[in-house]
Design a protein around this motif. Structure first.
Motif, PDB file in Angstrom:
ATOM      1  N   MET A 145       0.823  -1.201   0.000  1.00 35.72           N
ATOM      2  CA  MET A 145       0.000   0.000   0.000  1.00 35.72           C
ATOM      3  C   MET A 145       0.864   1.260   0.000  1.00 35.72           C
ATOM      4  O   MET A 145       0.488   2.290  -0.564  1.00 35.72           O
ATOM      5  CB  MET A 145      -0.934   0.007   1.215  1.00 35.72           C
ATOM      6  N   SER A 146       2.038   1.180   0.621  1.00 35.93           N
ATOM      7  CA  SER A 146       2.898   2.355   0.706  1.00 35.93           C
ATOM      8  C   SER A 146       3.354   2.825  -0.669  1.00 35.93           C
ATOM      9  O   SER A 146       3.575   4.019  -0.893  1.00 35.93           O
ATOM     10  CB  SER A 146       4.108   2.065   1.600  1.00 35.93           C
ATOM     11  N   PHE A 147       3.468   1.858  -1.619  1.00 37.50           N
ATOM     12  CA  PHE A 147       3.858   2.240  -2.978  1.00 37.50           C
ATOM     13  C   PHE A 147       2.830   3.202  -3.574  1.00 37.50           C
ATOM     14  O   PHE A 147       3.169   4.240  -4.144  1.00 37.50           O
ATOM     15  CB  PHE A 147       3.985   1.001  -3.870  1.00 37.50           C
ATOM     16  N   TYR A 148       1.546   2.822  -3.465  1.00 33.92           N
ATOM     17  CA  TYR A 148       0.483   3.624  -4.064  1.00 33.92           C
ATOM     18  C   TYR A 148       0.287   4.949  -3.321  1.00 33.92           C
ATOM     19  O   TYR A 148      -0.048   5.969  -3.916  1.00 33.92           O
ATOM     20  CB  TYR A 148      -0.818   2.820  -4.086  1.00 33.92           C
ATOM     21  N   THR A 149       0.494   4.925  -2.002  1.00 30.74           N
ATOM     22  CA  THR A 149       0.414   6.163  -1.229  1.00 30.74           C
ATOM     23  C   THR A 149       1.457   7.163  -1.711  1.00 30.74           C
ATOM     24  O   THR A 149       1.158   8.339  -1.949  1.00 30.74           O
ATOM     25  CB  THR A 149       0.613   5.875   0.269  1.00 30.74           C
ATOM     26  N   SER A 150       2.686   6.675  -1.864  1.00 33.02           N
ATOM     27  CA  SER A 150       3.764   7.556  -2.334  1.00 33.02           C
ATOM     28  C   SER A 150       3.581   7.936  -3.790  1.00 33.02           C
ATOM     29  O   SER A 150       3.932   9.049  -4.204  1.00 33.02           O
ATOM     30  CB  SER A 150       5.114   6.869  -2.136  1.00 33.02           C
ATOM     31  N   LEU A 151       2.996   7.027  -4.590  1.00 31.30           N
ATOM     32  CA  LEU A 151       2.725   7.344  -5.988  1.00 31.30           C
ATOM     33  C   LEU A 151       1.734   8.498  -6.093  1.00 31.30           C
ATOM     34  O   LEU A 151       1.905   9.414  -6.914  1.00 31.30           O
ATOM     35  CB  LEU A 151       2.195   6.120  -6.724  1.00 31.30           C
ATOM     36  N   ASN A 152       0.690   8.465  -5.242  1.00 29.71           N
ATOM     37  CA  ASN A 152      -0.248   9.585  -5.195  1.00 29.71           C
ATOM     38  C   ASN A 152       0.471  10.877  -4.836  1.00 29.71           C
ATOM     39  O   ASN A 152       0.195  11.942  -5.384  1.00 29.71           O
ATOM     40  CB  ASN A 152      -1.362   9.313  -4.179  1.00 29.71           C
ATOM     41  N   GLY A 153       1.406  10.761  -3.892  1.00 28.36           N
ATOM     42  CA  GLY A 153       2.173  11.935  -3.489  1.00 28.36           C
ATOM     43  C   GLY A 153       2.994  12.493  -4.638  1.00 28.36           C
ATOM     44  O   GLY A 153       3.096  13.716  -4.815  1.00 28.36           O
ATOM     45  N   LEU A 154       3.602  11.589  -5.436  1.00 27.41           N
ATOM     46  CA  LEU A 154       4.375  12.026  -6.601  1.00 27.41           C
ATOM     47  C   LEU A 154       3.481  12.763  -7.605  1.00 27.41           C
ATOM     48  O   LEU A 154       3.857  13.809  -8.138  1.00 27.41           O
ATOM     49  CB  LEU A 154       5.034  10.822  -7.282  1.00 27.41           C
ATOM     50  N   LYS A 155       2.308  12.208  -7.874  1.00 28.19           N
ATOM     51  CA  LYS A 155       1.380  12.834  -8.828  1.00 28.19           C
ATOM     52  C   LYS A 155       0.931  14.211  -8.322  1.00 28.19           C
ATOM     53  O   LYS A 155       0.825  15.169  -9.099  1.00 28.19           O
ATOM     54  CB  LYS A 155       0.179  11.932  -9.047  1.00 28.19           C
ATOM     55  N   ASN A 156       0.659  14.292  -7.026  1.00 27.89           N
ATOM     56  CA  ASN A 156       0.227  15.571  -6.459  1.00 27.89           C
ATOM     57  C   ASN A 156       1.334  16.616  -6.544  1.00 27.89           C
ATOM     58  O   ASN A 156       1.082  17.780  -6.884  1.00 27.89           O
ATOM     59  CB  ASN A 156      -0.205  15.391  -5.000  1.00 27.89           C
ATOM     60  N   ALA A 157       2.565  16.201  -6.222  1.00 26.22           N
ATOM     61  CA  ALA A 157       3.690  17.134  -6.315  1.00 26.22           C
ATOM     62  C   ALA A 157       3.905  17.571  -7.752  1.00 26.22           C
ATOM     63  O   ALA A 157       4.238  18.735  -8.016  1.00 26.22           O
ATOM     64  CB  ALA A 157       4.957  16.471  -5.761  1.00 26.22           C
ATOM     65  N   GLN A 158       3.686  16.655  -8.704  1.00 23.15           N
ATOM     66  CA  GLN A 158       3.840  16.995 -10.110  1.00 23.15           C
ATOM     67  C   GLN A 158       2.772  18.006 -10.536  1.00 23.15           C
ATOM     68  O   GLN A 158       3.059  18.930 -11.295  1.00 23.15           O
ATOM     69  CB  GLN A 158       3.746  15.729 -10.961  1.00 23.15           C
ATOM     70  N   THR A 159       1.544  17.823 -10.044  1.00 22.36           N
ATOM     71  CA  THR A 159       0.480  18.793 -10.336  1.00 22.36           C
ATOM     72  C   THR A 159       0.829  20.162  -9.768  1.00 22.36           C
ATOM     73  O   THR A 159       0.659  21.190 -10.432  1.00 22.36           O
ATOM     74  CB  THR A 159      -0.858  18.312  -9.738  1.00 22.36           C
ATOM     75  N   ASP A 160       1.337  20.180  -8.539  1.00 26.26           N
ATOM     76  CA  ASP A 160       1.735  21.433  -7.905  1.00 26.26           C
ATOM     77  C   ASP A 160       2.836  22.118  -8.712  1.00 26.26           C
ATOM     78  O   ASP A 160       2.803  23.333  -8.949  1.00 26.26           O
ATOM     79  CB  ASP A 160       2.209  21.149  -6.482  1.00 26.26           C
ATOM     80  N   LEU A 161       3.816  21.321  -9.165  1.00 23.18           N
ATOM     81  CA  LEU A 161       4.896  21.874  -9.987  1.00 23.18           C
ATOM     82  C   LEU A 161       4.351  22.452 -11.293  1.00 23.18           C
ATOM     83  O   LEU A 161       4.795  23.505 -11.755  1.00 23.18           O
ATOM     84  CB  LEU A 161       5.926  20.789 -10.291  1.00 23.18           C
ATOM     85  N   GLY A 162       3.381  21.768 -11.887  1.00 22.50           N
ATOM     86  CA  GLY A 162       2.798  22.246 -13.131  1.00 22.50           C
ATOM     87  C   GLY A 162       2.071  23.567 -12.968  1.00 22.50           C
ATOM     88  O   GLY A 162       2.207  24.476 -13.811  1.00 22.50           O
ATOM     89  N   VAL A 163       1.322  23.695 -11.877  1.00 24.10           N
ATOM     90  CA  VAL A 163       0.580  24.935 -11.627  1.00 24.10           C
ATOM     91  C   VAL A 163       1.549  26.087 -11.355  1.00 24.10           C
ATOM     92  O   VAL A 163       1.386  27.193 -11.881  1.00 24.10           O
ATOM     93  CB  VAL A 163      -0.391  24.750 -10.441  1.00 24.10           C
ATOM     94  N   ILE A 164       2.559  25.833 -10.539  1.00 27.49           N
ATOM     95  CA  ILE A 164       3.546  26.881 -10.233  1.00 27.49           C
ATOM     96  C   ILE A 164       4.305  27.281 -11.492  1.00 27.49           C
ATOM     97  O   ILE A 164       4.553  28.471 -11.737  1.00 27.49           O
ATOM     98  CB  ILE A 164       4.522  26.391  -9.139  1.00 27.49           C
ATOM     99  N   SER A 165       4.655  26.297 -12.322  1.00 24.24           N
ATOM    100  CA  SER A 165       5.362  26.600 -13.573  1.00 24.24           C
ATOM    101  C   SER A 165       4.511  27.481 -14.479  1.00 24.24           C
ATOM    102  O   SER A 165       5.017  28.408 -15.127  1.00 24.24           O
ATOM    103  CB  SER A 165       5.730  25.302 -14.295  1.00 24.24           C
ATOM    104  N   ASN A 166       3.209  27.192 -14.538  1.00 27.12           N
ATOM    105  CA  ASN A 166       2.304  28.020 -15.345  1.00 27.12           C
ATOM    106  C   ASN A 166       2.229  29.443 -14.807  1.00 27.12           C
ATOM    107  O   ASN A 166       2.212  30.415 -15.568  1.00 27.12           O
ATOM    108  CB  ASN A 166       0.916  27.392 -15.376  1.00 27.12           C
ATOM    109  N   ASN A 167       2.205  29.581 -13.479  1.00 19.16           N
ATOM    110  CA  ASN A 167       2.206  30.919 -12.875  1.00 19.16           C
ATOM    111  C   ASN A 167       3.461  31.697 -13.266  1.00 19.16           C
ATOM    112  O   ASN A 167       3.390  32.861 -13.668  1.00 19.16           O
ATOM    113  CB  ASN A 167       2.121  30.814 -11.348  1.00 19.16           C
ATOM    114  N   ILE A 168       4.607  31.039 -13.139  1.00 18.83           N
ATOM    115  CA  ILE A 168       5.877  31.703 -13.451  1.00 18.83           C
ATOM    116  C   ILE A 168       5.931  32.074 -14.932  1.00 18.83           C
ATOM    117  O   ILE A 168       6.385  33.162 -15.300  1.00 18.83           O
ATOM    118  CB  ILE A 168       7.058  30.793 -13.075  1.00 18.83           C
ATOM    119  N   ALA A 169       5.448  31.173 -15.798  1.00 24.52           N
ATOM    120  CA  ALA A 169       5.472  31.442 -17.237  1.00 24.52           C
ATOM    121  C   ALA A 169       4.623  32.654 -17.608  1.00 24.52           C
ATOM    122  O   ALA A 169       4.875  33.318 -18.616  1.00 24.52           O
ATOM    123  CB  ALA A 169       4.992  30.209 -18.005  1.00 24.52           C
ATOM    124  N   ASN A 170       3.601  32.948 -16.788  1.00 19.92           N
ATOM    125  CA  ASN A 170       2.696  34.061 -17.082  1.00 19.92           C
ATOM    126  C   ASN A 170       2.925  35.273 -16.186  1.00 19.92           C
ATOM    127  O   ASN A 170       2.034  36.111 -16.022  1.00 19.92           O
ATOM    128  CB  ASN A 170       1.242  33.597 -16.952  1.00 19.92           C
TER     129      ASN A 170
END
Length: 269
Positions: free
Chosen positions: A1-26
């Motif tokens: 279960m810890s694999f999937y928990t951390s996988l969710n964390g990776l996806k969430n961090a990637q989403t956060d990075l994407g939103v911040i990158s879009n902010n910086i780009a604009n």
């Protein structure tokens, strides 16, 4: 279960990075509004599970929220560069599709037919008489006549704080051609981003409510200036570092779980 928990964390961090990158780009996009990511925890259990034994299984993206805080104002000297100094959106309508769009980017210009527009979308105004008194409550496209009733040629345009657009002519006369119609929403966070600093109304935002500039809670119009992006680069860089650390921590958690699994598999009786 810890694999999937951390996988969710990776996806969430990637989403956060994407939103911040879009902010910086604009950061230099006029009228742009930054976004932030909200997360929610996920709990595994049922109604019969002991509440003291409920196990968290990670987090999920709850919402990507838009921040409509006003951006910095930059003086341009162009009479058709407009800022809503307070609450409200400019309303524009596509000349091709008829779609209604809302924006905070007031970089308007006059086309060869006399319409005020931005990116092919025509500015919507309340109709007025020649003195600037409003004569109707239904927004419409504003069109500046090339000549006045006396046949004098168009010479220039000015927009007052209360949103009245006045055309000047070569014979020295001035004629009001409309008043900027400002739109507000019960829940602006529910507006759909359409690109080019445009938004459209949705069921979450509610229908637009129109009002006159510089009255009630509607902001006044500032001519000769533009509203810049409300992105704070220093704040975004800190958020970028935090999101990166979250990504690294979740990746490390996966690596640790892998090592534990490998150790168990290698156990010998």
């Amino acid at each position: 279960m810890s694999f999937y928990t951390s996988l969710n964390g990776l996806k969430n961090a990637q989403t956060d990075l994407g939103v911040i990158s879009n902010n910086i780009a604009n950061a230099e996009t006029n009228g742009f509004k930054k976004s932030t990511v909200s997360f929610a925890d996920i709990i595994a259990g049922s109604a019969f599970t002991n509440p003291k034994l409920l196990l968290g299984i990670g987090a999920t993206v709850e919402a990507i929220n838009q921040n409509f805080k006003q951006g910095a104002i930059e003086q341009t000297g162009n009479a058709l560069d407009l800022v809503v100094n307070g609450d409200g959106f400019f309303t524009t309508k596509s000349a091709v599709t008829g779609d209604t769009l809302y924006t905070r980017n007031g970089a308007f210009e006059i086309d060869d037919s006399g319409y005020l527009l931005r990116g092919g979308n025509r500015l919507q105004v309340f109709p007025t008489d020649t003195t600037g008194a409003v004569t109707g409550n239904t927004p419409q496209s504003v069109q500046i006549p090339a000549t006045n009733a006396a046949g004098a040629q168009f010479a220039g345009v000015a927009v007052s704080k209360n949103g009245v657009i006045t055309a000047s002519y070569a014979d020295g006369t001035n004629t009001a051609v409309g008043m900027v119609a400002l739109a507000t929403f019960l829940s602006p966070g529910g507006l759909r981003q359409e690109g080019s600093s445009n938004w459209t109304a949705t069921g979450l935002s509610g229908a637009a409510t129109y009002g006159q500039p510089d009255s009630g809670f509607y902001g006044g119009i500032l001519s000769g200036a533009l509203e810049r992006s409300n992105v704070d680069l220093s704040e975004e860089m800190v958020g970028l570092i935090t999101a990166q650390r979250n990504f690294q921590a979740n990746a490390k958690a996966i690596d640790t779980a892998t090592q534990i699994s490998q150790t168990i598999i290698n156990l010998r009786t």
